[in-house]
Design an enzyme around this catalytic site. Structure first.
Site, PDB file in Angstrom:
ATOM      1  N   ARG A 167      93.650  96.215 -46.459  1.00 40.11           N
ATOM      2  CA  ARG A 167      93.887  95.444 -47.387  1.00 40.11           C
ATOM      3  C   ARG A 167      93.945  93.992 -46.957  1.00 40.11           C
ATOM      4  NH1 ARG A 167      97.837  97.637 -51.634  1.00 40.11           N
ATOM      5  NH2 ARG A 167      96.637  99.856 -51.833  1.00 40.11           N
ATOM      6  N   ARG A 203      97.384  90.289 -52.440  1.00 45.38           N
ATOM      7  CA  ARG A 203      98.571  89.376 -52.868  1.00 45.38           C
ATOM      8  C   ARG A 203      99.058  88.430 -51.831  1.00 45.38           C
ATOM      9  NH1 ARG A 203     101.615  94.075 -55.645  1.00 45.38           N
ATOM     10  NH2 ARG A 203     100.598  94.914 -53.496  1.00 45.38           N
ATOM     11  N   ARG A 216      93.598  86.596 -59.812  1.00 41.78           N
ATOM     12  CA  ARG A 216      94.117  87.844 -60.294  1.00 41.78           C
ATOM     13  C   ARG A 216      94.767  87.547 -61.609  1.00 41.78           C
ATOM     14  NH1 ARG A 216      95.991  91.324 -62.388  1.00 41.78           N
ATOM     15  NH2 ARG A 216      97.119  93.272 -62.110  1.00 41.78           N
ATOM     16  N   ASP A 250      89.681 100.235 -55.849  1.00 40.44           N
ATOM     17  CA  ASP A 250      90.785 100.985 -55.474  1.00 40.44           C
ATOM     18  C   ASP A 250      90.661 102.398 -55.723  1.00 40.44           C
ATOM     19  OD1 ASP A 250      93.928 100.509 -55.328  1.00 40.44           O
ATOM     20  OD2 ASP A 250      93.575 102.492 -56.256  1.00 40.44           O
ATOM     21  N   TYR A 294      98.303 111.393 -56.376  1.00 39.74           N
ATOM     22  CA  TYR A 294      98.504 110.826 -57.476  1.00 39.74           C
ATOM     23  C   TYR A 294      98.187 111.263 -58.840  1.00 39.74           C
ATOM     24  CZ  TYR A 294      99.219 106.705 -54.236  1.00 39.74           C
ATOM     25  OH  TYR A 294      99.469 106.015 -53.126  1.00 39.74           O
TER      26      TYR A 294
HETATM   27  O1  CP3 Z   1      91.309  94.739 -49.123  1.00 40.03           O
HETATM   28  C1  CP3 Z   1      91.250  95.868 -49.089  1.00 40.03           C
HETATM   29  O2  CP3 Z   1      91.488  96.866 -48.410  1.00 40.03           O
HETATM   30  C2  CP3 Z   1      90.203  96.433 -50.446  1.00 40.03           C
HETATM   31  C3  CP3 Z   1      91.065  97.002 -51.642  1.00 40.03           C
HETATM   32  C4  CP3 Z   1      91.819  98.037 -51.912  1.00 40.03           C
HETATM   33  C5  CP3 Z   1      92.981  98.247 -52.658  1.00 40.03           C
HETATM   34  N1  CP3 Z   1      93.515  99.330 -52.676  1.00 40.03           N
HETATM   35  C6  CP3 Z   1      93.362  97.100 -53.492  1.00 40.03           C
HETATM   36  C7  CP3 Z   1      94.611  97.095 -54.165  1.00 40.03           C
HETATM   37  C8  CP3 Z   1      91.970  99.534 -51.151  1.00 40.03           C
HETATM   38  C9  CP3 Z   1      91.048  99.692 -49.817  1.00 40.03           C
HETATM   39  C10 CP3 Z   1      92.806 100.238 -51.637  1.00 40.03           C
HETATM   40  C11 CP3 Z   1      93.170 101.511 -51.264  1.00 40.03           C
HETATM   41  C12 CP3 Z   1      94.378 102.167 -51.962  1.00 40.03           C
HETATM   42  N2  CP3 Z   1      94.762 102.260 -52.981  1.00 40.03           N
HETATM   43  C13 CP3 Z   1      95.004 103.296 -51.109  1.00 40.03           C
HETATM   44  C14 CP3 Z   1      94.584 103.828 -49.700  1.00 40.03           C
HETATM   45  C15 CP3 Z   1      94.919 103.006 -48.664  1.00 40.03           C
HETATM   46  C16 CP3 Z   1      96.559 102.679 -48.364  1.00 40.03           C
HETATM   47  O3  CP3 Z   1      97.275 101.744 -48.949  1.00 40.03           O
HETATM   48  O4  CP3 Z   1      97.108 103.855 -48.041  1.00 40.03           O
HETATM   49  C17 CP3 Z   1      95.918 103.791 -51.894  1.00 40.03           C
HETATM   50  C18 CP3 Z   1      97.148 104.811 -51.547  1.00 40.03           C
HETATM   51  C19 CP3 Z   1      95.760 102.946 -53.058  1.00 40.03           C
HETATM   52  C20 CP3 Z   1      96.596 103.283 -54.521  1.00 40.03           C
HETATM   53  C21 CP3 Z   1      97.271 102.111 -55.059  1.00 40.03           C
HETATM   54  N3  CP3 Z   1      96.617 100.787 -55.413  1.00 40.03           N
HETATM   55  C22 CP3 Z   1      98.776 101.712 -54.962  1.00 40.03           C
HETATM   56  C23 CP3 Z   1      99.743 102.655 -54.558  1.00 40.03           C
HETATM   57  C24 CP3 Z   1      98.777 100.376 -55.421  1.00 40.03           C
HETATM   58  C25 CP3 Z   1     100.279  99.794 -55.658  1.00 40.03           C
HETATM   59  C26 CP3 Z   1     100.814  99.318 -54.733  1.00 40.03           C
HETATM   60  C27 CP3 Z   1     100.201  97.907 -54.216  1.00 40.03           C
HETATM   61  O5  CP3 Z   1     100.067  97.591 -53.162  1.00 40.03           O
HETATM   62  O6  CP3 Z   1     100.471  97.124 -55.197  1.00 40.03           O
HETATM   63  C28 CP3 Z   1      97.543  99.846 -55.734  1.00 40.03           C
HETATM   64  C29 CP3 Z   1      97.361  98.594 -55.972  1.00 40.03           C
HETATM   65  C30 CP3 Z   1      96.455  97.913 -55.345  1.00 40.03           C
HETATM   66  N4  CP3 Z   1      95.127  98.147 -54.735  1.00 40.03           N
HETATM   67  C31 CP3 Z   1      96.505  96.199 -54.970  1.00 40.03           C
HETATM   68  C32 CP3 Z   1      95.484  95.905 -54.488  1.00 40.03           C
HETATM   69  C33 CP3 Z   1      95.051  94.595 -54.119  1.00 40.03           C
HETATM   70  C34 CP3 Z   1      97.679  95.483 -55.685  1.00 40.03           C
HETATM   71  C35 CP3 Z   1      97.387  95.291 -57.401  1.00 40.03           C
HETATM   72  C36 CP3 Z   1      97.796  93.768 -57.951  1.00 40.03           C
HETATM   73  O7  CP3 Z   1      97.085  93.175 -57.163  1.00 40.03           O
HETATM   74  O8  CP3 Z   1      97.985  93.666 -58.789  1.00 40.03           O
END
Ligand code: CP3
Length: 355
Positions: free
Chosen positions: A35, A39, A48, A85, A161
């Protein structure tokens, strides 16, 4: 053509991350952060705002390209990870997936596996085409010495999920299906294995140099189910990828694996294992003769900064300097992390590694 391939192989071998995943120790260790885009960066928050919703953002190549490159412009990281994602796979399979501001992902809970699209190959290839377009442009824009990481969620984590309809505390619905109807549950896992192979293969063809499989919720499984629903599906994905791309390094992230970590390393066939922050450094070091280890600073310590942060970075590097190590966090960067702390981390890894 042949010369071009040799040249490409040369370039690949100069990438520190690829070297480490080949079993070599590199000093100082290469560093990237799960990540690392997102944000906590003001430039990400601004970008975004230009997209209607999060999935649109992921499917708009110019936005995904820019978000992937943002952390690379700011920090001297060794790798970029595709901005996307893990939930694009259920979306491609026909599940309604929404990201609700401040609430995380919301999916329509799966009632029956038969409701999923039957032509997984075309569904993934068509829906996720913009992701592969983004990868081509990212690889072209990245300096040669930087690795591009593609990724997918592991079948178990993506299944949670889909069945729960979002994040969960106890995974009761998923575990109930897993134990009460293992045939139906196995069908879902099979579809996710197939979709992951298609999705990861397309990312590799588009230019991803390494792939990581995120099993964020593997830690909630008892040992027998950990073997059957985390290790085995991961192994099937790794075997399929390696049969087509024999030199492609794969990193597994079985978060919360605990005492099952050795079974995972032995059974999954991965080249690198990403470890969460609960994994003792001595256990991590004991894995290094067999696999490259990645990790495992607590993301909250990165957010906190200060003496404990600096001390733990240096302890982590020392403890893992005897074998192949990629410096990373134990989980993703949190949104409230000051970007300066990321800068400090990268500087410290570069300096302490030489000590
Ligand atoms: O920089 C990076 O790592 C690349 C992008 C990336 C995202 N999600 C962007 C994202 C990666 C590799 C993921 C993987 C992901 N997504 C996982 C596995 C890794 C982990 O964190 O355990 C999981 C379980 C998800 C599912 C997911 N996506 C959730 C639970 C959420 C909401 C929680 C949150 O952090 O907001 C997301 C949304 C998400 N994925 C965001 C980002 C940048 C935030 C959304 C936004 O910017 O509006």
């Amino acid at each position: 053509m042949h010369n071009a391939t040799v040249l490409e192989a040369d370039r690949q071998s100069e990438r520190a991350l690829i070297k480490v995943l080949g079993g070599h120790r590199v000093d100082p260790p290469p560093v990237w952060l799960m990540r690392q885009a997102g944000r906590y960066l003001p430039e990400y928050r601004a970008l975004r705002k230009t997209a209607r919703n999060f999935l649109d953002f992921c499917y708009t190549p110019e936005l995904a390209i820019e978000a992937t490159l943002q952390p690379i412009r700011r920090f001297d990281l060794d790798a970029a990870i595709l901005f996307c994602d893990i939930l694009v796979i259920p979306d491609a399979l026909g599940v309604d997936v929404q990201f609700v501001e401040g609430e995380g992902p919301k999916l329509v809970p799966l009632q029956s596996v038969s409701t999923l699209t039957s032509d997984v190959d075309s569904a993934v290839g068509e829906k996720l085409a913009p992701v592969y377009t983004a990868i081509e442009a990212i690889r072209a824009a990245l300096p040669d010495d930087k690795t591009l990481i593609g990724f997918a969620g592991a079948p178990w984590t993506v299944a949670t999920y889909m069945i729960e309809g979002g994040s969960s505390r106890d995974f009761a619905a998923t575990k109930t299906l897993m134990w009460s109807d293992p045939v139906e549950f196995g069908r879902l896992i099979d579809i996710l294995v197939e979709a992951s192979i298609i999705h990861l293969s397309a990312q590799i063809r588009a230019g991803a140099d390494v792939v990581q499989i995120f099993d964020s919720w593997s830690g909630v499984l008892p040992a027998p189910e950990f073997r059957r629903w985390c290790i085995e599906p991961t192994r099937r994905i790794v075997d399929a990828l390696k049969s087509v791309f024999p030199d492609l390094p794969v990193i597994g992230f079985p978060r919360g694996a605990g005492a099952m970590i050795e079974d995972f390393v032995q059974g999954s066939g991965v080249d690198g294992v990403s470890l969460d922050s609960s994994m003792p450094l001595r256990t991590a070091a004991a894995l290094q003769p067999r696999v490259a280890v990645q990790g495992n600073l607590d993301p909250i310590l990165l957010m906190t900064g200060g003496d404990a942060f600096q001390q733990r970075i240096s302890e982590t590097i020392s403890a893992l300097s005897g074998g192949p190590h990629i410096f990373n966090l134990g989980h993703g960067v949190l949104p409230s992390t000051p970007p300066d702390h990321v800068q400090a981390l990268v500087d410290m890894v570069r300096e302490r590694g030489a000590a």
